[in-house]
Scaffold this motif. Sequence first.
Motif, PDB file in Angstrom:
ATOM      1  N   GLY A 288     -46.359  39.963 -11.107  1.00 46.92           N
ATOM      2  CA  GLY A 288     -45.184  40.466 -10.407  1.00 46.92           C
ATOM      3  C   GLY A 288     -44.022  39.491 -10.458  1.00 46.92           C
ATOM      4  N   THR A 289     -44.326  38.204 -10.319  1.00 50.91           N
ATOM      5  CA  THR A 289     -43.277  37.182 -10.382  1.00 50.91           C
ATOM      6  C   THR A 289     -42.662  37.120 -11.778  1.00 50.91           C
ATOM      7  OG1 THR A 289     -44.455  35.890  -8.702  1.00 50.91           O
ATOM      8  CG2 THR A 289     -42.749  34.747  -9.960  1.00 50.91           C
ATOM      9  N   GLY A 290     -43.498  37.219 -12.812  1.00 51.47           N
ATOM     10  CA  GLY A 290     -42.988  37.216 -14.182  1.00 51.47           C
ATOM     11  C   GLY A 290     -42.065  38.393 -14.442  1.00 51.47           C
ATOM     12  N   TYR A 291     -42.446  39.560 -13.933  1.00 52.30           N
ATOM     13  CA  TYR A 291     -41.592  40.740 -14.088  1.00 52.30           C
ATOM     14  C   TYR A 291     -40.246  40.526 -13.406  1.00 52.30           C
ATOM     15  CZ  TYR A 291     -39.694  45.324 -12.927  1.00 52.30           C
ATOM     16  OH  TYR A 291     -38.845  46.387 -12.740  1.00 52.30           O
ATOM     17  N   LEU A 292     -40.263  39.952 -12.212  1.00 48.09           N
ATOM     18  CA  LEU A 292     -39.029  39.711 -11.478  1.00 48.09           C
ATOM     19  C   LEU A 292     -38.122  38.723 -12.200  1.00 48.09           C
ATOM     20  CD1 LEU A 292     -40.390  39.634  -7.844  1.00 48.09           C
ATOM     21  CD2 LEU A 292     -38.491  41.048  -8.628  1.00 48.09           C
ATOM     22  N   LEU A 293     -38.705  37.706 -12.805  1.00 53.55           N
ATOM     23  CA  LEU A 293     -37.903  36.728 -13.548  1.00 53.55           C
ATOM     24  C   LEU A 293     -37.187  37.399 -14.714  1.00 53.55           C
ATOM     25  CD1 LEU A 293     -40.350  33.688 -13.537  1.00 53.55           C
ATOM     26  CD2 LEU A 293     -38.075  33.746 -12.474  1.00 53.55           C
ATOM     27  N   LEU A 294     -37.896  38.282 -15.421  1.00 53.64           N
ATOM     28  CA  LEU A 294     -37.275  38.993 -16.539  1.00 53.64           C
ATOM     29  C   LEU A 294     -36.187  39.944 -16.046  1.00 53.64           C
ATOM     30  CD1 LEU A 294     -40.438  39.824 -18.693  1.00 53.64           C
ATOM     31  CD2 LEU A 294     -38.669  38.130 -19.191  1.00 53.64           C
ATOM     32  N   TYR A 295     -36.467  40.659 -14.969  1.00 52.95           N
ATOM     33  CA  TYR A 295     -35.496  41.598 -14.416  1.00 52.95           C
ATOM     34  C   TYR A 295     -34.242  40.865 -13.938  1.00 52.95           C
ATOM     35  CZ  TYR A 295     -33.564  45.214 -11.341  1.00 52.95           C
ATOM     36  OH  TYR A 295     -32.742  46.122 -10.731  1.00 52.95           O
ATOM     37  N   SER A 296     -34.440  39.748 -13.257  1.00 55.18           N
ATOM     38  CA  SER A 296     -33.318  39.027 -12.648  1.00 55.18           C
ATOM     39  C   SER A 296     -32.393  38.412 -13.686  1.00 55.18           C
ATOM     40  CB  SER A 296     -33.847  37.942 -11.705  1.00 55.18           C
ATOM     41  OG  SER A 296     -34.623  38.507 -10.678  1.00 55.18           O
TER      42      SER A 296
ATOM     43  N   PHE B  15     -45.928  31.191  -6.558  1.00 57.71           N
ATOM     44  CA  PHE B  15     -45.560  32.449  -7.225  1.00 57.71           C
ATOM     45  C   PHE B  15     -45.008  33.444  -6.210  1.00 57.71           C
ATOM     46  CE2 PHE B  15     -48.782  30.765 -10.186  1.00 57.71           C
ATOM     47  CZ  PHE B  15     -48.080  30.854 -11.386  1.00 57.71           C
ATOM     48  N   ALA B  16     -45.696  33.571  -5.063  1.00 60.80           N
ATOM     49  CA  ALA B  16     -45.229  34.492  -4.030  1.00 60.80           C
ATOM     50  C   ALA B  16     -43.867  34.077  -3.494  1.00 60.80           C
ATOM     51  CB  ALA B  16     -46.255  34.551  -2.891  1.00 60.80           C
ATOM     52  N   ALA B  17     -43.661  32.764  -3.341  1.00 55.63           N
ATOM     53  CA  ALA B  17     -42.380  32.266  -2.822  1.00 55.63           C
ATOM     54  C   ALA B  17     -41.230  32.646  -3.752  1.00 55.63           C
ATOM     55  CB  ALA B  17     -42.446  30.754  -2.637  1.00 55.63           C
ATOM     56  N   VAL B  18     -41.415  32.447  -5.056  1.00 53.72           N
ATOM     57  CA  VAL B  18     -40.376  32.812  -6.025  1.00 53.72           C
ATOM     58  C   VAL B  18     -40.180  34.322  -6.045  1.00 53.72           C
ATOM     59  CG1 VAL B  18     -39.765  32.805  -8.474  1.00 53.72           C
ATOM     60  CG2 VAL B  18     -40.757  30.760  -7.430  1.00 53.72           C
ATOM     61  N   SER B  19     -41.278  35.073  -5.945  1.00 57.70           N
ATOM     62  CA  SER B  19     -41.191  36.530  -5.941  1.00 57.70           C
ATOM     63  C   SER B  19     -40.377  37.026  -4.753  1.00 57.70           C
ATOM     64  CB  SER B  19     -42.600  37.137  -5.892  1.00 57.70           C
ATOM     65  OG  SER B  19     -42.545  38.545  -5.830  1.00 57.70           O
ATOM     66  N   PHE B  20     -40.661  36.516  -3.566  1.00 63.57           N
ATOM     67  CA  PHE B  20     -39.905  36.925  -2.378  1.00 63.57           C
ATOM     68  C   PHE B  20     -38.429  36.572  -2.523  1.00 63.57           C
ATOM     69  CE2 PHE B  20     -43.973  36.254   0.292  1.00 63.57           C
ATOM     70  CZ  PHE B  20     -44.377  37.549   0.045  1.00 63.57           C
ATOM     71  N   THR B  21     -38.156  35.391  -3.072  1.00 62.61           N
ATOM     72  CA  THR B  21     -36.767  34.946  -3.226  1.00 62.61           C
ATOM     73  C   THR B  21     -36.002  35.855  -4.178  1.00 62.61           C
ATOM     74  OG1 THR B  21     -37.348  32.648  -2.759  1.00 62.61           O
ATOM     75  CG2 THR B  21     -35.308  33.025  -3.974  1.00 62.61           C
ATOM     76  N   LEU B  22     -36.600  36.180  -5.307  1.00 60.55           N
ATOM     77  CA  LEU B  22     -35.917  37.037  -6.282  1.00 60.55           C
ATOM     78  C   LEU B  22     -35.749  38.464  -5.758  1.00 60.55           C
ATOM     79  CD1 LEU B  22     -37.588  35.785  -9.587  1.00 60.55           C
ATOM     80  CD2 LEU B  22     -35.232  35.402  -8.830  1.00 60.55           C
ATOM     81  N   GLN B  23     -36.759  38.977  -5.057  1.00 59.67           N
ATOM     82  CA  GLN B  23     -36.613  40.305  -4.458  1.00 59.67           C
ATOM     83  C   GLN B  23     -35.483  40.315  -3.432  1.00 59.67           C
ATOM     84  OE1 GLN B  23     -40.322  42.510  -3.365  1.00 59.67           O
ATOM     85  NE2 GLN B  23     -41.371  40.750  -4.238  1.00 59.67           N
ATOM     86  N   ALA B  24     -35.402  39.248  -2.631  1.00 63.48           N
ATOM     87  CA  ALA B  24     -34.350  39.156  -1.626  1.00 63.48           C
ATOM     88  C   ALA B  24     -32.970  39.067  -2.279  1.00 63.48           C
ATOM     89  CB  ALA B  24     -34.589  37.948  -0.730  1.00 63.48           C
ATOM     90  N   ALA B  25     -32.865  38.286  -3.359  1.00 57.55           N
ATOM     91  CA  ALA B  25     -31.588  38.148  -4.057  1.00 57.55           C
ATOM     92  C   ALA B  25     -31.151  39.479  -4.655  1.00 57.55           C
ATOM     93  CB  ALA B  25     -31.691  37.078  -5.139  1.00 57.55           C
TER      94      ALA B  25
END
Length: 449
Positions: free
Chosen positions: A201-209, A141-151
């Motif tokens: 947090g990861t779920g929120y990022l997926l929706l935002y992205s 979850f943290a790995a995907v979160s960092f990736t989406l924040q970076a993107a």
Amino acid sequence: MNDPERPTVRRAWTLAYPLLIAGLTQITLNIVDTVMLARLSTRALGAFALAAPVYLIALIVVRGWATAVQVLVARSHGAGRPGEVAQVVRAGIVTSIGVGAALGAVLYAVAPLALTVLGAPDDVLGPGSTYLRLMAIAVPFAAVSFTLQAACAGIGATRVSMYTALLVNLVNLPLGLLLIFHAGLGVTGAALATLAATATGTGYLLLYSRNRLPRRTEDLDNAHPSTRELWRIGWPEMSTLGIGYVNEALMAGFAARMSTHDLAAYRIVDNLTLVIFTFLASASTAITILAGQELGSGHHERAAAWQRTGAKLLLLMLALPSAAALALGRPLLSQVTTDSEVVNHAWTATPLALLSMAPLALAMSHAALLRAAGDTKTVMIASVTSDYTLLVPLGWLLGVHAGLGLPGLYLAWTAFGVLYAALLRVPYKRRFCERPANSPTLSASSTDG
């Protein structure tokens, strides 16, 4: 007539401040867990104190991949190639899930062994292992979160990092209180709360992205080697972060060899420098993004100009919190501990600790440009060379052998920063200042390194 796109401190600050708030909020997450478990019992705090740094190692590795995604997205976005952005993001997510799952599996398997090697007593080993095994589930979850924040940061949307960090804390605090105290789960409750907050947090990022990042790749003329580029940029960054974490542990070990008071004082001052480093890292990341976008669009000279603007912003973001720390001085330290000897040690070391950050700020302005060009290997080599030619040997010689104590350690940190800046200045000038006027610009698909 003013150019609205020219490098300015204001433009960099617009990207940097959400990253700063996100970084400080992430520090708060660790502090909140520490305070809650300290109020529960010394045993619970000891288990967390041993297990949390092991989990941090896994996070450091996946952050390296996130940096690579950010660099490639910034350059592709600057070049006006949304298809490449989409492909980099897809490759980054797939890779981060794979790396995160693998690291999580390893962390789950070695949890008891890792804590045993660190010297965990029997009453800490059980809860510490449970904490690590639950946090192993959080790694993907943290790995995907960092990736989406970076993107998102790569296209200039840094506020989502701030919103995500705030959301994670809003979930972690009440859930931690409920599970640690009301449900009586202790350290296990802290892990469950952090796991749930990370997943939220990861779920929120997926929706935002889904609404912010491009998802079509049909406009690509040729297959872009995203995974290979991610690896080329990512592995030196992972190595730099990992080795830096090891060296930080070594310096703490040197302080422990001096005295218990020196170790306690070092931990206090180290927390201060961590906060200031968060200020500097947010500015450096903003400069990397903006310079990367300029390189992608073919504006090499404008990208180079971001180093000068970045140096101004970095020094400003060093000066303001440093001035506050010096102004508050002893009263602030006295709020942290009532041990007057620890306060004296910490206050004596604080000015040198702040001074040691000045050459590091200059070094980070050069590193930002090299990262923007995808040259993370040079940054790694400069960092490791400075670590093992100056930082570690001088830390031992001045702090322990010569008996200078904490001032000796921070003199070693200052020497590290000076050499690090000097080593990065040379490749920066070669790449950005000595480039022939008729040479081709760096495109988003460049494979330097």
